[in-house]
Design a protein around this motif. Sequence first.
Motif, PDB file in Angstrom:
ATOM      1  N   UNK A  43     -76.679 106.571 -77.340  1.00 42.42           N
ATOM      2  CA  UNK A  43     -77.446 106.988 -76.163  1.00 42.42           C
ATOM      3  C   UNK A  43     -76.416 108.040 -75.067  1.00 42.42           C
ATOM      4  N   UNK A  44     -77.009 108.655 -74.372  1.00 36.66           N
ATOM      5  CA  UNK A  44     -76.471 109.438 -73.596  1.00 36.66           C
ATOM      6  C   UNK A  44     -76.941 109.911 -72.203  1.00 36.66           C
ATOM      7  N   UNK A  45     -76.595 109.991 -71.104  1.00 43.76           N
ATOM      8  CA  UNK A  45     -76.832 110.433 -69.915  1.00 43.76           C
ATOM      9  C   UNK A  45     -76.279 111.763 -69.595  1.00 43.76           C
ATOM     10  N   UNK A  46     -77.044 112.860 -69.402  1.00 41.53           N
ATOM     11  CA  UNK A  46     -76.356 113.953 -69.049  1.00 41.53           C
ATOM     12  C   UNK A  46     -77.284 115.006 -68.571  1.00 41.53           C
ATOM     13  N   UNK A  47     -76.505 116.087 -67.986  1.00 40.94           N
ATOM     14  CA  UNK A  47     -77.388 117.313 -67.634  1.00 40.94           C
ATOM     15  C   UNK A  47     -77.660 118.142 -68.538  1.00 40.94           C
ATOM     16  N   UNK A  48     -78.794 118.949 -68.457  1.00 37.87           N
ATOM     17  CA  UNK A  48     -79.180 120.045 -69.501  1.00 37.87           C
ATOM     18  C   UNK A  48     -79.680 121.126 -68.579  1.00 37.87           C
ATOM     19  N   UNK A  49     -79.682 122.283 -69.056  1.00 40.07           N
ATOM     20  CA  UNK A  49     -80.210 123.487 -68.259  1.00 40.07           C
ATOM     21  C   UNK A  49     -81.081 124.313 -69.143  1.00 40.07           C
ATOM     22  N   UNK A  50     -82.247 124.537 -68.357  1.00 43.63           N
ATOM     23  CA  UNK A  50     -83.347 125.526 -69.016  1.00 43.63           C
ATOM     24  C   UNK A  50     -83.743 126.658 -68.138  1.00 43.63           C
ATOM     25  N   UNK A  51     -83.900 127.849 -68.253  1.00 49.44           N
ATOM     26  CA  UNK A  51     -84.207 128.817 -67.603  1.00 49.44           C
ATOM     27  C   UNK A  51     -85.780 128.906 -67.235  1.00 49.44           C
TER      28      UNK A  51
END
Length: 462
Positions: free
Chosen positions: A200-208
């Motif tokens: 499991x992982x909690x983290x930021x992602x980025x989409x244009x």
Amino acid sequence: MSKVSKVSNVSMETMVSYCNQYGFIFQGSEIYGGLANTWDYGPLGSRLKNNIKDAWRYFFIQNADNSYELDSDILMNPRVWEASGHLDSFTDPLLDCKHCKTRYRADNLIKEFDDSAAPDGMTQAEMMAYIRENNVPCPKCSTLDFTDIRQFNLMFSTQRGVTQDSAATIFLRPENAQGEYVNFLNILRTMRVKLPFSIGQIGKAFRNEITPGNFIFRTIEFEQMEYQVFCKQGVDENLYEFYKQHGLEFYKFLGLDESRMRFCDHEKLAHYAKAACDIEYAFPFGWGEVNGTHNRTDYDLRRHQEYSGKSMTYFDAQNNERYIPYIVESTFGVGRTFLALLCEALEEETLDNKETRLVLKIKPFLAPYKINILPLTKNKHGAKAKEIYSMLRKYFMASYDDAGSIGKRYRRGDAIGTPFAITIDNDTLENGIVTLRDRDSMKQTHIPIEELVQHITKDISF
């Protein structure tokens, strides 16, 4: 006391105003006029968001077998995105209104026009034909004049290197999942685990993203709570069905009403998926996805084996066989979960005395502050109140408020979801007894100071 209306039934503009007024969410870069689809979480928003993440950790990591948390880097070798298929196929079908110049995702435009339509199962040409044949209007200006659909890459790119000549293009990750996949062998080795096991992982992602955001529902920078289950082919279908339901149970655990949620199976599957299903929540603007569960087969590990040259096989000693594991994925949006919880919990009540109060009836373990310490009068009871405040904040998030009447201070705490308030009065000074008030029932009880920590800890635990 009778409840008159639920604030979630009003416009999203009201929710934006509430979040700004009480310190949950602010417009990103506000003093410069903002930046579209960016939002900053204020003091209360930061706490609520962290509490959501802690609840996810409890539900999926701490309270699960063979489950391990990872924190992988945002920037990864560009080959990762070649292997995953994002460089070639991570695009949105976009079209513009020729009249007002507003840009839309074609599938969203169709779905908002007709909720019974199924754009996920349409090709680009079929979506364009549907829009024209059904006279789908521009939601902003109501004209019927769109450009053709074009594919728009959603990944943000940046440059690595001291000078432009030596720079190499790298990408801000559009999802967290690839971090779990490229660390599959590391977790397998260091944790000495057998299949099935989970990362499991909690983290930021980025989409244009350039489509309308509906507040924090769709943003260009967001957080995901991702969960990947690695398993043997043959058990993947049962695990997929389990984690669909497990996702629903998680949202019920957080306090969402099951009647305001629904499963939505994908009619058109992604290239990696054997099956896919979303959990949607009934937001003020309509149904919106908050979770996605996917049976990804062995596609991801097989692709990373191909592109990296590293074997991604698992050795099953019991059956003396090697194979590439299947993956069942369940992903939760932090911001979307945040928004759903506010829509669910924010209520306006009319009391027996005809007064109204705004109250955020959120689960105590999610509340930004657990208790509000209130001196009955500032001059007489303030010193003792601050002493108790200093003691309680060592154990949980507490707030102190001595401004205005006691009734107004109760109302401020209710509006931000603080489950308990204690009033320090003469009985406290003389006998060590405080008045403990419950947010939802507004019932008041008397309790010794030395019992406060134990009493509150019990009520705010998972």
